[in-house]
Design a protein around this motif. Structure first.
Motif, PDB file in Angstrom:
ATOM      1  N   PRO A 116       0.947  -1.041   0.196  1.00  0.00           N
ATOM      2  CA  PRO A 116      -0.128  -0.273  -0.133  1.00  0.00           C
ATOM      3  C   PRO A 116       0.890   1.408  -0.382  1.00  0.00           C
ATOM      4  O   PRO A 116       1.775   1.556   0.837  1.00  0.00           O
ATOM      5  CB  PRO A 116      -0.992  -0.217   1.235  1.00  0.00           C
ATOM      6  N   THR A 118       0.642   5.812   0.355  1.00  0.00           N
ATOM      7  CA  THR A 118       0.181   6.516   0.992  1.00  0.00           C
ATOM      8  C   THR A 118       0.125   7.908   0.424  1.00  0.00           C
ATOM      9  O   THR A 118       1.633   8.182  -0.776  1.00  0.00           O
ATOM     10  CB  THR A 118       0.072   6.872   2.463  1.00  0.00           C
ATOM     11  N   THR A 155     -11.990   1.827  -1.849  1.00  0.00           N
ATOM     12  CA  THR A 155     -11.604   0.858  -0.503  1.00  0.00           C
ATOM     13  C   THR A 155     -12.988   0.198  -0.177  1.00  0.00           C
ATOM     14  O   THR A 155     -13.878   1.052   0.263  1.00  0.00           O
ATOM     15  CB  THR A 155     -10.649   1.095   0.276  1.00  0.00           C
ATOM     16  N   TRP A 175      -8.004  -0.366   8.135  1.00  0.00           N
ATOM     17  CA  TRP A 175      -7.594  -0.546   7.194  1.00  0.00           C
ATOM     18  C   TRP A 175      -5.865  -1.212   6.842  1.00  0.00           C
ATOM     19  O   TRP A 175      -4.919  -0.215   6.909  1.00  0.00           O
ATOM     20  CB  TRP A 175      -7.452  -0.185   5.585  1.00  0.00           C
ATOM     21  N   ASN A 178      -2.254  -5.515   3.992  1.00  0.00           N
ATOM     22  CA  ASN A 178      -1.700  -5.559   3.104  1.00  0.00           C
ATOM     23  C   ASN A 178      -2.450  -5.958   1.982  1.00  0.00           C
ATOM     24  O   ASN A 178      -2.188  -5.398   0.561  1.00  0.00           O
ATOM     25  CB  ASN A 178      -0.241  -6.128   3.082  1.00  0.00           C
ATOM     26  N   THR A 181      -7.133  -4.277  -1.021  1.00  0.00           N
ATOM     27  CA  THR A 181      -7.264  -3.278  -2.112  1.00  0.00           C
ATOM     28  C   THR A 181      -7.812  -2.148  -1.723  1.00  0.00           C
ATOM     29  O   THR A 181      -9.435  -2.596  -1.810  1.00  0.00           O
ATOM     30  CB  THR A 181      -7.538  -4.276  -3.603  1.00  0.00           C
ATOM     31  N   LYS A 245      -5.216   6.208   0.663  1.00  0.00           N
ATOM     32  CA  LYS A 245      -4.487   5.179   0.730  1.00  0.00           C
ATOM     33  C   LYS A 245      -4.276   4.636  -1.043  1.00  0.00           C
ATOM     34  O   LYS A 245      -5.887   4.786  -1.161  1.00  0.00           O
ATOM     35  CB  LYS A 245      -4.378   4.640   1.792  1.00  0.00           C
ATOM     36  N   ASN A 247      -4.207   0.806  -2.744  1.00  0.00           N
ATOM     37  CA  ASN A 247      -2.865  -0.227  -3.033  1.00  0.00           C
ATOM     38  C   ASN A 247      -4.246  -1.257  -3.543  1.00  0.00           C
ATOM     39  O   ASN A 247      -4.610  -1.587  -4.059  1.00  0.00           O
ATOM     40  CB  ASN A 247      -3.388  -1.269  -1.841  1.00  0.00           C
TER      41      ASN A 247
END
Lengths: 269, 353
Positions: A116, A118, A155, A175, A178, A181, A245, A247
């Motif tokens: 992830p 940020t 997310t 959250w 890892n 997503t 964030k 991912n």
């Protein structure tokens, strides 16, 4: 002769050294930006102000309205046919409503599945008058590629999209994993929604998507007047930090994903 | 001749050396100029300011007014555009929801020669623009209130190739409250929708609700005023606290606008302050209140709200009460007494043995 040459060399060395120092100290001064050229006592304005002509400033009934041009103070004028009040009537302040975003190109760089990323941006609201305001945010569509129809979902946080405790546009949830997503954000600082303070610093929520459509989410708001009516002004700068964030999963198609975030700051009434 | 030739060579060498040194100095100068004078690689920022933030207008149909807004760019150069959209109140905390499409009879135009609504314009850093907004109410416009927001929105920065990013655009607004009235008479229909204290302990005894507080607790008071009329109103008045020993305190209500057919949590001042930025903020931060009373309260207290909406309007009245007891002190005394009794009992038993 040798002594003379040595002296000359020393003088030249000092000359070069002085030139270097001069250039370093003189040219490395910070810029005197035009925006800093004002204070409560003076203001240097170089912009072209479109002052209206007298004919432009006449109301329909012929009364001159010239004193309204550039009006910034709370005040009132009345005439046949209308009454106008500018500013908050219970407070006498000429501080305008202002809104700043510290970084409008919130770049994640290269995104790797399972790692992830940020990025942050600071939001600042300044309001010397009424003080009540709100800042909302929404995304103009999901993060998607310019070519093709690939996109990154918003997310649902660690609990997953099927869980009733998932994060939503109004409620934040944890959250940490890892393996989780998507794209979301959290808020910290002043005047932020209570869902972030009660849930904790690892809690995120997704952006409302105008393409669905969803209503913008309030990310900063203050129902309190920022000026103490009985004494001196309180803190008129309210600042928060938004941490975004991102991912992706292993099956996410490669590409550059982008979206536009719309931040809207409005004072109250 | 040979001597002259070697002298010439020496002079030529010296000249070359001087030229070389001059170039060397010039290079250092340029190097320092180009290297140390680079501007910082700051993130692209946006900072806009608008004044006035609120405009209230009572106007007859068929009239128009011209308002000068000051728009200031306090950060990087930007491209922006202005527009007007209607809004409606959301909730009772003074928040608004801006509609997606323009509606209503009011007509807005920009009288600036170079700027028009919904057309992009450029602002340099530090630029201050005057937006000359003409508000026109056509003949025959229905009487009532119309609420709009003048919005200035920036264009998002261009996308960066090869990098995933969220590009931000900023919008700043200034609200315009328009009351269209042919006679100038305002429809005042206010009511007190809620007046209460937010007690942690509420007991219902014989059909009456009693609010209990610990003496050292802050007392949160909520006053919600509703507007059932077609025009905005401004509440005036005060919240009065009266204790059982005759003590009194008066808190003035801030005269904020309550839009037509809406409610608003009304604020009173002076009020106790809370720090809601702590890691463990007070419970009172979760819900906004009109007034937060601080002090040491003992006994029965009565709170009353007196609200009016200007001259020749009826006064509205509501009251509530609470009981404050030094529960922590009582609990401490009971514990102390209990421990004291235990000790006395133990010593008495030892003496008897």
């Amino acid at each position: 002769m040798k002594n003379y040459n040595l002296k000359l060399k020393i003088v030249r060395f000092f000359f070069v050294f002085l030139t270097f120092n001069f250039s370093f100290l003189t040219l490395n001064l910070s810029q005197a930006l035009a925006i800093e050229m004002n204070s409560s006592q003076y203001r240097i304005q170089m912009s072209n102000v479109n002052i209206g002509a007298a004919s432009q400033l006449q109301s329909d009934n012929g009364n001159l309205l010239s004193d309204t041009l550039g009006q910034t103070a709370a005040g009132q004028f009345s005439s046949d046919g209308y009454i106008l009040k500018a500013g908050f009537q219970y407070i006498h302040s000429i501080v305008p409503f202002s809104f700043a975003i510290s970084n409008i190109n919130i770049n994640f760089g290269e995104v790797t599945p399972g790692l992830p990323l940020t990025a942050t941006t600071d939001l600042t609201v300044s309001f010397g008058g009424g003080g009540e305001y709100q800042v909302t945010v929404n995304e103009l569509g999901k993060l998607k590629t310019a070519v093709g129809n690939n996109y990154i979902n918003d997310t649902c946080c660690d609990l997953g999209c099927s869980d009733p405790g998932k994060c939503t546009e109004t409620a934040a949830a944890v959250w940490n994993l890892n393996t989780t997503t998507g794209f979301g954000y959290k808020m910290s600082g002043e005047d932020i929604p209570t869902t972030f303070t009660t849930c904790g610093p690892t809690c995120y929520r997704p952006f409302p998507d105008t393409s669905i459509p969803e209503d913008p989410a309030i990310i900063m708001s203050s129902p309190n007047v920022t000026v103490d009516l009985s004494s001196k002004p309180k803190d008129i700068y309210h600042q928060s930090t938004m941490t975004l964030k991102l991912n992706i999963s292993d099956i996410q198609p490669a590409g550059t994903y982008q979206t536009v975030l719309n931040f809207m700051a409005t004072p109250s009434y | 001749m040979k001597v002259q030739s070697s002298k010439f060579k020496v002079q030529s060498y010296s000249l070359k050396f001087k030229v070389f040194k001059l170039f060397f100095v010039l290079l250092i100068f340029n190097f320092s100029l180009l290297t140390f004078h680079l501007s910082e690689a700051n993130a692209q920022q946006v900072s806009l300011a608008i004044s006035p933030p609120l405009l209230e207008l009572v106007i007859k149909p068929g009239k128009s007014v011209l308002i000068a807004y000051k728009l200031e760019n306090r950060a990087d150069p930007l491209i922006a555009s202005a527009k007007v959209l209607p809004f409606r109140p959301q909730g009772n905390l003074g928040n608004i929801k801006i509609e997606k499409e323009f509606e209503g009879p009011i007509r807005f135009n920009l009288d600036n020669s170079e700027i028009k609504f919904e057309q992009p314009f450029f602002m340099k850093s530090g630029d201050v623009l005057q937006l000359l907004v003409r508000i026109r109410v056509p003949e025959g416009s229905p009487e009532g209130d119309y609420y709009y927001t003048l919005l200035t929105e920036t264009q998002p920065p261009p996308s960066v190739a090869g990098s995933s990013a969220g590009r931000a655009k900023a919008t700043i607004g200034s609200n315009i409250l328009i009351t269209v009235s042919d006679s100038g008479r305002i429809d005042v229909k206010g009511k007190i929708a809620l007046f209460d204290v937010l007690a942690k302990l509420k007991l219902k005894i014989l059909g009456r609700v009693f609010n209990f507080f610990e003496s050292s607790d802050k007392i949160p008071v909520v006053l919600v005023v509703g507007n059932q009329g077609n025009n905005l109103i401004k509440p005036q008045g005060s919240i009065n606290l009266r204790g059982n020993f005759g003590e009194q305190a008066n808190y003035q209500i801030i005269s904020q606008n309550i839009l037509s057919n809406s409610e608003r949590l009304t604020l009173a001042t002076p009020s106790a302050e809370l720090n809601c930025q702590d890691k463990k903020p007070s419970d009172y931060c979760k819900q906004p209140v009109s007034l937060l009373l601080s002090g040491f309260f003992i006994g029965h207290y009565t709170l009353s709200a007196n609200v009016s909406f200007g001259q020749s309007t009826p006064n509205l009245y509501a009251s509530t009460s609470f009981i404050a007891l030094p529960l922590k002190l009582i609990f401490g005394i009971v514990i102390a007494l209990f421990i004291g009794l235990l000790i006395v009992k133990k010593f008495t038993k030892t003496d008897e043995d």
